[in-house]
Design a protein around this motif. Structure first.
Motif, PDB file in Angstrom:
ATOM      1  N   VAL A 186     -18.629  14.434  -7.799  1.00 15.66           N
ATOM      2  CA  VAL A 186     -18.406  15.453  -8.825  1.00 15.66           C
ATOM      3  C   VAL A 186     -16.943  15.868  -8.809  1.00 15.66           C
ATOM      4  CG1 VAL A 186     -19.048  17.733  -9.682  1.00 15.66           C
ATOM      5  CG2 VAL A 186     -20.773  16.289  -8.581  1.00 15.66           C
ATOM      6  N   ARG A 187     -16.290  15.722  -9.936  1.00 15.82           N
ATOM      7  CA  ARG A 187     -14.894  16.132 -10.087  1.00 15.82           C
ATOM      8  C   ARG A 187     -14.780  17.063 -11.289  1.00 15.82           C
ATOM      9  NH1 ARG A 187     -12.486  10.313 -10.751  1.00 15.82           N
ATOM     10  NH2 ARG A 187     -14.575  10.081 -11.642  1.00 15.82           N
ATOM     11  N   ILE A 188     -13.872  18.025 -11.207  1.00 17.68           N
ATOM     12  CA  ILE A 188     -13.668  18.947 -12.317  1.00 17.68           C
ATOM     13  C   ILE A 188     -12.172  19.120 -12.571  1.00 17.68           C
ATOM     14  CG2 ILE A 188     -13.869  20.939 -10.768  1.00 17.68           C
ATOM     15  CD1 ILE A 188     -14.942  22.538 -13.161  1.00 17.68           C
ATOM     16  N   LEU A 189     -11.791  19.009 -13.820  1.00 19.12           N
ATOM     17  CA  LEU A 189     -10.405  19.199 -14.243  1.00 19.12           C
ATOM     18  C   LEU A 189     -10.283  20.600 -14.819  1.00 19.12           C
ATOM     19  CD1 LEU A 189      -9.801  15.741 -15.982  1.00 19.12           C
ATOM     20  CD2 LEU A 189      -9.487  16.365 -13.585  1.00 19.12           C
ATOM     21  N   THR A 190      -9.323  21.365 -14.330  1.00 17.41           N
ATOM     22  CA  THR A 190      -9.235  22.770 -14.683  1.00 17.41           C
ATOM     23  C   THR A 190      -7.793  23.199 -14.951  1.00 17.41           C
ATOM     24  OG1 THR A 190      -8.908  23.498 -12.394  1.00 17.41           O
ATOM     25  CG2 THR A 190     -11.182  23.261 -13.155  1.00 17.41           C
ATOM     26  N   THR A 191      -7.637  24.470 -15.347  1.00 15.87           N
ATOM     27  CA  THR A 191      -6.350  25.169 -15.329  1.00 15.87           C
ATOM     28  C   THR A 191      -6.612  26.540 -14.706  1.00 15.87           C
ATOM     29  OG1 THR A 191      -6.569  26.264 -17.477  1.00 15.87           O
ATOM     30  CG2 THR A 191      -5.630  24.043 -17.481  1.00 15.87           C
ATOM     31  N   ILE A 238     -16.738  15.631 -14.376  1.00 12.98           N
ATOM     32  CA  ILE A 238     -17.146  14.233 -14.237  1.00 12.98           C
ATOM     33  C   ILE A 238     -18.174  14.154 -13.113  1.00 12.98           C
ATOM     34  CG2 ILE A 238     -16.394  11.858 -13.898  1.00 12.98           C
ATOM     35  CD1 ILE A 238     -13.667  14.314 -14.442  1.00 12.98           C
ATOM     36  N   ILE A 239     -19.389  13.830 -13.487  1.00 11.21           N
ATOM     37  CA  ILE A 239     -20.474  13.658 -12.506  1.00 11.21           C
ATOM     38  C   ILE A 239     -20.825  12.185 -12.493  1.00 11.21           C
ATOM     39  CG2 ILE A 239     -22.811  14.326 -11.841  1.00 11.21           C
ATOM     40  CD1 ILE A 239     -22.426  16.903 -13.422  1.00 11.21           C
ATOM     41  N   ASN A 240     -20.391  11.489 -11.462  1.00 13.15           N
ATOM     42  CA  ASN A 240     -20.474  10.023 -11.406  1.00 13.15           C
ATOM     43  C   ASN A 240     -19.813   9.439 -12.655  1.00 13.15           C
ATOM     44  OD1 ASN A 240     -21.709  10.189  -8.923  1.00 13.15           O
ATOM     45  ND2 ASN A 240     -23.782  10.070  -9.751  1.00 13.15           N
ATOM     46  N   ASN A 241     -20.568   8.832 -13.559  1.00 11.39           N
ATOM     47  CA  ASN A 241     -19.973   8.244 -14.765  1.00 11.39           C
ATOM     48  C   ASN A 241     -20.183   9.104 -16.015  1.00 11.39           C
ATOM     49  OD1 ASN A 241     -19.079   5.881 -13.419  1.00 11.39           O
ATOM     50  ND2 ASN A 241     -21.148   5.030 -13.532  1.00 11.39           N
ATOM     51  N   THR A 242     -20.710  10.289 -15.830  1.00 10.74           N
ATOM     52  CA  THR A 242     -20.961  11.190 -16.964  1.00 10.74           C
ATOM     53  C   THR A 242     -19.819  12.185 -17.108  1.00 10.74           C
ATOM     54  OG1 THR A 242     -23.361  11.042 -16.642  1.00 10.74           O
ATOM     55  CG2 THR A 242     -22.543  12.891 -17.952  1.00 10.74           C
ATOM     56  N   VAL A 243     -19.252  12.258 -18.309  1.00  7.23           N
ATOM     57  CA  VAL A 243     -18.138  13.171 -18.586  1.00  7.23           C
ATOM     58  C   VAL A 243     -18.643  14.299 -19.486  1.00  7.23           C
ATOM     59  CG1 VAL A 243     -15.824  13.424 -19.565  1.00  7.23           C
ATOM     60  CG2 VAL A 243     -16.473  11.295 -18.403  1.00  7.23           C
ATOM     61  N   ILE A 244     -18.418  15.533 -19.060  1.00  6.56           N
ATOM     62  CA  ILE A 244     -18.871  16.706 -19.818  1.00  6.56           C
ATOM     63  C   ILE A 244     -17.661  17.557 -20.155  1.00  6.56           C
ATOM     64  CG2 ILE A 244     -20.329  18.760 -19.793  1.00  6.56           C
ATOM     65  CD1 ILE A 244     -22.040  17.318 -17.643  1.00  6.56           C
ATOM     66  N   HIS A 245     -17.422  17.765 -21.453  1.00  4.87           N
ATOM     67  CA  HIS A 245     -16.303  18.590 -21.900  1.00  4.87           C
ATOM     68  C   HIS A 245     -16.788  20.012 -22.145  1.00  4.87           C
ATOM     69  CE1 HIS A 245     -13.438  15.253 -22.561  1.00  4.87           C
ATOM     70  NE2 HIS A 245     -14.510  14.559 -22.883  1.00  4.87           N
ATOM     71  N   GLY A 246     -16.073  21.001 -21.585  1.00  3.33           N
ATOM     72  CA  GLY A 246     -16.448  22.397 -21.771  1.00  3.33           C
ATOM     73  C   GLY A 246     -17.593  22.793 -20.863  1.00  3.33           C
ATOM     74  N   LYS A 254     -28.828  18.046 -16.551  1.00  2.00           N
ATOM     75  CA  LYS A 254     -29.350  16.695 -16.777  1.00  2.00           C
ATOM     76  C   LYS A 254     -28.614  15.666 -15.915  1.00  2.00           C
ATOM     77  CE  LYS A 254     -30.089  13.251 -20.400  1.00  2.00           C
ATOM     78  NZ  LYS A 254     -29.914  12.913 -21.842  1.00  2.00           N
ATOM     79  N   ALA A 255     -27.275  15.778 -15.888  1.00  3.25           N
ATOM     80  CA  ALA A 255     -26.489  14.807 -15.109  1.00  3.25           C
ATOM     81  C   ALA A 255     -26.759  14.930 -13.618  1.00  3.25           C
ATOM     82  CB  ALA A 255     -25.005  15.002 -15.403  1.00  3.25           C
ATOM     83  N   LEU A 256     -26.970  16.144 -13.129  1.00  6.05           N
ATOM     84  CA  LEU A 256     -27.204  16.349 -11.706  1.00  6.05           C
ATOM     85  C   LEU A 256     -28.598  15.923 -11.274  1.00  6.05           C
ATOM     86  CD1 LEU A 256     -25.493  19.848 -11.320  1.00  6.05           C
ATOM     87  CD2 LEU A 256     -24.704  17.698 -10.299  1.00  6.05           C
TER      88      LEU A 256
END
Length: 258
Positions: A186-191, A238-246, A254-256
Motif C-alpha cells: 500500500v502506497r499513498i501519494l500526498t501533500t 496504490i493498493i497492489n495494482n489498484t490505483v484510487i484517486h481521491g 474493495k481493494a483491501l
C-alpha cells in the motif's frame, strides 16, 4: 481585446448605477456575480463571450430597476421580477457552462485556468460533495505552483469537517486476515496541505493497514510516481495494482478485501 474593453467599460458603468433596493435578496447576488466573472482570463473567447452576454443582461435589468424605482406600481414590480427571473435563468445556464469548464481544466491539467474559474467564488462549484473533493484534491496537489487565498480560507474553514473520521467503528472488517494480506503493498501519494490525504491515512491506520507515504513535493520518488500515474490531484492510493484517486472509502474497502 475588444471584448475585454467593452466588458470593462460596461462593468464600470454598472457599478455607478447602483443596485436597486427593492427585491435586493434576489438581485444583489445576480448583479455581484458579474464582477466575479470579470476575473476570468480574457484569452478564452467562449468564456468571455458568455460573460459579456450576462453583463449586457445585468445592465438592462439593473437600469430598468433604477429608472423605475421606487416601484409603487404593481405592473412595474411584476415586470422587474420577470426580468430578474430571466437573469437568474441566464446565470444558472452560465453556471452549468462554468462547471463544465472547471472539470475540463482539471481533466486537461490546466491549473491557471482552474484557478481563474474557481476564484470567481461561485457557490455552485461546492454544492456537489464529489466535485468539491475533486477541487480541493487538485488544488492541494498544485498549490505549490500558485496559491489561492479564497481556496485556502475555504479549506481551513472546513478542515475539521473534511478530515473528521469516526474512530469508534463497530464491526470493523479484518483486513489483516484476507488472503493477500501478507503480500499487500500500500502506497499513498500526498501533500502536506491536503485534508483528504489526512482522512485517507486515518482510514488506513484505523483499520491496521501498513502503508508507505510519499509527498509529491518533497519526494523525488513520489513526484515521479505521481507523474507516471497522470496526476489529477491527491491523495493517490496504490493498493497492489489498484490505483484510487481521491478519498473513496468504498473503493479502498474493495481493494483491501481482494
Amino acid at each position: 481585446m475588444r471584448i475585454l474593453f467593452l466588458l470593462t467599460v460596461m462593468i464600470s458603468s454598472l457599478f455607478s448605477i447602483g443596485i436597486p433596493s427593492q427585491y435586493a435578496a434576489i438581485s444583489t447576488p445576480l448583479f455581484e456575480a458579474r464582477a466575479a466573472f470579470y476575473r476570468l482570463p480574457a484569452d478564452d473567447y467562449a468564456v468571455r463571450e458568455k460573460v459579456l452576454q450576462y453583463a449586457v443582461m445585468c445592465n438592462q435589468v439593473q437600469e430598468f430597476g433604477y429608472k423605475s424605482s421606487p416601484m409603487h406600481d404593481r405592473q412595474l414590480q411584476k415586470a422587474y421580477l420577470k426580468k430578474l427571473h430571466q437573469l437568474q435563468s441566464h446565470y444558472e445556464k452560465l453556471s452549468v457552462f462554468m462547471l463544465r469548464e472547471l472539470n475540463r481544466a482539471i481533466d486537461t491539467d490546466n491549473y491557471p485556468q482552474f484557478l481563474s474559474i474557481v476564484n470567481t467564488k461561485m457557490d455552485t462549484f461546492f454544492e456537489d460533495p464529489n466535485l468539491k473533493e475533486r477541487i480541493y484534491a487538485y488544488y492541494c496537489a498544485n498549490r505549490f505552483f500558485k496559491s489561492s487565498q479564497y481556496l485556502d480560507k475555504r479549506i481551513n474553514d472546513e478542515r475539521q469537517t473534511i478530515i473528521h473520521y469516526n474512530t469508534a467503528r463497530e464491526n470493523r472488517y479484518a483486513y489483516s486476515s484476507t488472503p493477500n494480506a501478507r503480500f499487500r503493498e500500500v502506497r499513498i501519494l500526498t501533500t502536506s496541505f491536503c485534508p483528504y490525504c489526512t482522512r485517507t491515512k486515518n482510514f488506513l491506520r484505523q483499520n491496521g493497514i501498513r502503508f508507505s507515504e510519499y509527498d509529491i513535493h518533497g519526494s523525488e520518488k513520489g513526484k515521479a510516481l505521481y507523474e507516471k500515474l497522470g496526476g489529477r490531484g491527491v491523495p493517490v492510493l496504490i493498493i497492489n495494482n489498484t490505483v484510487i484517486h481521491g478519498y473513496n472509502e468504498s473503493k479502498m474497502q474493495k481493494a483491501l478485501k481482494e
